[in-house]
Motif scaffolding. Structure first.
Motif, mmCIF file in Angstrom:
data_model
loop_
_atom_site.group_PDB
_atom_site.id
_atom_site.type_symbol
_atom_site.label_atom_id
_atom_site.label_comp_id
_atom_site.label_asym_id
_atom_site.label_seq_id
_atom_site.Cartn_x
_atom_site.Cartn_y
_atom_site.Cartn_z
ATOM 1 N N ASP A 10 0.857 -1.192 0.000
ATOM 2 C CA ASP A 10 0.000 0.000 0.000
ATOM 3 C C ASP A 10 0.891 1.239 0.000
ATOM 4 O OD1 ASP A 10 -3.106 0.806 0.795
ATOM 5 O OD2 ASP A 10 -1.580 2.258 1.417
ATOM 6 N N ARG A 26 0.548 -9.814 3.777
ATOM 7 C CA ARG A 26 -0.245 -9.935 2.544
ATOM 8 C C ARG A 26 0.378 -9.090 1.455
ATOM 9 N NH1 ARG A 26 -6.647 -9.149 2.768
ATOM 10 N NH2 ARG A 26 -7.177 -10.812 4.213
ATOM 11 N N ALA A 45 -2.173 -7.936 9.371
ATOM 12 C CA ALA A 45 -3.548 -7.499 9.609
ATOM 13 C C ALA A 45 -4.306 -8.563 10.398
ATOM 14 C CB ALA A 45 -4.244 -7.234 8.284
ATOM 15 N N VAL A 46 -3.663 -9.696 10.645
ATOM 16 C CA VAL A 46 -4.316 -10.761 11.404
ATOM 17 C C VAL A 46 -3.719 -10.772 12.799
ATOM 18 C CG1 VAL A 46 -4.958 -13.185 11.430
ATOM 19 C CG2 VAL A 46 -4.488 -12.041 9.265
ATOM 20 N N VAL A 105 0.668 -5.993 15.046
ATOM 21 C CA VAL A 105 -0.611 -6.029 14.343
ATOM 22 C C VAL A 105 -1.022 -4.637 13.892
ATOM 23 C CG1 VAL A 105 -3.026 -6.696 14.495
ATOM 24 C CG2 VAL A 105 -1.309 -8.013 15.709
ATOM 25 N N LYS A 106 -1.457 -4.541 12.668
ATOM 26 C CA LYS A 106 -1.980 -3.297 12.092
ATOM 27 C C LYS A 106 -3.344 -3.001 12.659
ATOM 28 C CE LYS A 106 -0.678 -3.771 7.432
ATOM 29 N NZ LYS A 106 -1.127 -3.818 6.035
#
Lengths: 465, 224
Positions: free
Chosen positions: B9, B53, B80-81, B100-101
């Protein structure tokens, strides 16, 4: 719309029973009405005389070849009743020259020539049909007492009768509710009633068979839960009238399933995809110069992030599959404790892990159970002050208990702590979802939760599996 | 310090890079697994910030790739998990830490520094925590530059705790490290060593503290 028929019983069988009963009563009234209208009309003495005449003719014409005429007449209950009420009662009957009499000799026999043409013009010519053959009858006055004379002839069969002396009306002839009248009505209506009972019985059997197939349907429907992949009710063995209803319900459930699936997918994706923009937002915030606003914004992001995390946990619960694995609560809880210790130590809170059993197997999902235990511990940490000790116990049952030394929960809200968005005190940080998630996980595992305040302060929250 | 940020991103990569550069960290950005693989072969990075990811695959594949190609670096996985299972899985795959995001910026920086202090497998094996410095090769402990002498067992306990600093070291793994699996251990032997060690660390100006987590194990952490 359905409320209008509330006056009927709610069950089909009840409706059938009630309507059958109403119909039976109507049928009885219909059958009894002629009796009633006949008996309630005119002079009682006239009716008693008619009654006597009918009784005598009936006894005279009865087709029982074994008994003789006198015997048939003397055995007639009706005639006996009339004789009992009227001391001057007499009769005389001559049928094909067989004669019977009571109370005295006939006075009019032979006085009338029934073969006289003036009489035969009234239809006394020989007929072979005795049912429709003409009658000759006459009422005379015998010194103030009425006498009735009658003659009938059909082919070889001829009957003459005369009777007199009736001065007192009798009950059978005048009272509708007389036992014998009711007996007659009953005899007349038996066939009708038997038919009705038969039809009602058929109705009950049909209802029973239908409700039995419906009950099977109910069993299938009851076995559904949110986790079932397909909510389709079987239509096999159902009455044809019910099948469209079941098909319509199946179509409805398919639509709901599709909507649910869509919603679950949307929520999972949306919540997941929100993590990146949240991270960007958090990063961007760093570009602002330090200020109270910046600190407030940081806190806002923290809250949104926490809510996001909990929503993802909740979604994870509803997405879960059937449980096939056995999870050891001791191992699972220990891993969670190890994971949460740094957070607790940061706050100056000590954690103790007390496994009172070697292993505590639970059929379930390890990830979800750990989410639940983790939320319990985080909740306890948030209520603890520096220097407090937090205890995680695993006991027989299996049961896991998290004990904190915090302020405890007010008794009036203790039952609400597992409800979503309930916070105690209400202005506390957090979203009030943590314990709701715990409850949801425990429910999924068919377990129970309990909250008690400690005598020495603090709260015990137990999960029982 | 130079780190590689593997993040597809663009916005997130840009803002993260800005924060890191503001904190005097040199940042390269790789937008895909392919670019990241090329980058770690060409450059030396102290830490790789790794998104799980990526458009062309699972981020942890890079850890495996680095090992295969003898690249020495440390991996901080940013995912993200967030559940416990994924975190453990990430660490099992060879990540040095897991975040973690969306994360707190302060936490990101603290984790980067913590990971960076970890010795590389073959590099100079020196751990630092608080005022304690431990050279794994010489098994030399120093507090504020002064060499400390411990018993062998105590030294092994401290070694185990400092290599897992900030995390809980389970009592069983500590015992296994100190005694080996076939040695007979008296009950409470580990507790006794830890207790003596704790006293020593407390009397010296060590800046670290051993936390006991009853029923689980111990954690060495900088004291505030």
């Amino acid at each position: 719309m359905l409320r209008k028929v509330r006056m009927l019983p709610q069950s089909i069988a009840g409706q059938l029973a009630l309507l059958s009963l109403i119909f039976a009563v109507l049928a009885l009234v219909y059958l009894a009405f002629p009796f009633w209208s006949y008996l309630s009309d005119g002079d009682p003495l006239d009716r008693t005389i008619s009654f006597a005449e009918i009784s005598i003719v009936r006894a005279a014409l009865a087709d029982s070849p074994e008994s003789d005429l006198a015997r048939r007449l003397s055995e007639s209950v009706e005639i006996a009743e009339i004789a009992a009420a009227n001391s001057g009662f007499r009769y005389f009957v001559d049928r094909n020259d067989e004669q019977a009499q009571f109370g005295g000799d006939p006075r009019w026999q032979g006085a009338i020539d029934f073969s006289h043409p003036s009489l035969s013009s009234e239809g006394l010519q020989d007929s072979t049909d005795c049912q429709s053959s003409a009658w000759w009858r006459a009422n005379y006055d015998e010194d103030g007492v009425p006498v009735v004379i009658g003659y009938q002839s059909c082919g070889v069969d001829s009957t003459y009768y005369e009777f007199a002396g009736i001065t007192t009306p009798i009950d059978s002839a005048t009272r509708f509710l007389d036992r014998r009248n009711l007996e007659i009505i009953w005899n007349e209506s038996q066939e009708t009633l038997a038919g009705m009972v038969g039809i009602a019985l058929i109705g009950f059997i049909v209802i029973w068979a239908t409700t039995r197939s419906l009950r099977r349907l109910i069993d299938v429907a009851e076995s559904f839960d949110e986790e079932s992949s397909e909510h389709i009710l079987p239509t096999d063995g159902l009455p044809r009238e019910i099948i469209p209803l079941v098909r319509a319900m199946n179509r409805m459930m398919r639509r709901i399933d599709a909507a649910n699936k869509k919603q679950a997918f949307f929520l999972a994706t949306a919540a997941h995809e929100m993590r990146t923009p949240m991270a960007i937002l958090r990063n961007r915030l760093e570009r602002l110069p330090e200020s109270q606003d910046k600190e407030d914004l940081r806190n806002d992001i923290r809250r949104i992030t926490g809510l996001l995390e909990q929503l993802l946990q909740l979604i994870g619960i509803s997405e879960t599959e059937r449980f096939e694995d056995t999870v050891d609560l001791v191992t699972a809880a220990k891993a969670v404790v190890m994971d949460r210790v740094p957070l607790a130590v940061e706050k100056g809170v000590e954690i103790e892990f007390v496994p009172n059993v070697e292993t505590a197997p639970v059929l379930g999902n390890q990830r979800l159970l750990q989410v639940a235990i983790s939320n319990l511990i985080d909740n306890a940490i948030s209520f603890s002050d520096s220097g407090d000790t937090l205890t995680v116990r695993v006991d027989e049952g299996p049961r896991i208990t998290v004990i904190d030394e915090g302020p405890g929960i007010a008794e009036d809200v203790i039952d609400t702590v597992f409800e979503p968005f309930v916070k105690n005190p209400p202005n506390r940080h957090g979203h009030g979802l943590g314990l709701a998630i715990v409850k949801a996980v425990v429910n999924l595992h068919k377990g129970g939760v309990s909250v008690t305040n400690n005598v020495r302060g603090g709260t015990n929250i137990s999960l029982q599996f | 310090m130079k780190i590689l940020l593997v993040e597809d991103d663009k916005e997130l990569a840009d803002t993260t890079r800005w924060i890191l550069e503001k904190n005097k960290i040199v940042v390269d950005v790789a937008e895909s697994l392919l670019l990241a693989k090329a980058a770690i072969l060409d450059h030396e990075y102290s830490v790789v910030l790794l998104d799980r990811r990526l458009p062309d695959g699972e981020g942890t594949e890079l850890i495996h790739y680095a090992k295969q190609h003898g690249v020495e670096t440390r991996f901080l996985v940013i995912s993200a998990v967030g559940d416990l299972g994924s975190r453990v899985e990430g660490l099992d795959l060879g990540a040095d830490d897991y975040l973690v995001k969306p994360y707190e910026v302060d936490e990101l920086l603290a984790r980067i520094r913590a990971v960076e202090r970890r010795p590389l497998q073959e590099g100079d094996r020196v751990y630092e925590l608080g005022n304690v410095r431990f050279n794994r090769d010489t098994r030399n402990f120093r507090i504020c530059g002064e060499t400390l002498v411990f018993s062998r067992r105590e030294m092994l306990v401290l070694e185990s705790l400092i290599s897992g600093a900030g995390r809980v070291v389970a009592r069983e793994s500590l015992q296994a490290h100190v005694y080996g699996y076939d040695e007979e251990v008296k009950p409470n032997a580990v507790e006794a060593h830890v207790s003596r060690l704790r006293k020593t660390l407390a009397t010296q100006n060590s800046g670290v503290k051993i936390h006991t987590i009853r029923g689980v194990g111990y954690m060495l952490k900088e004291s505030n």
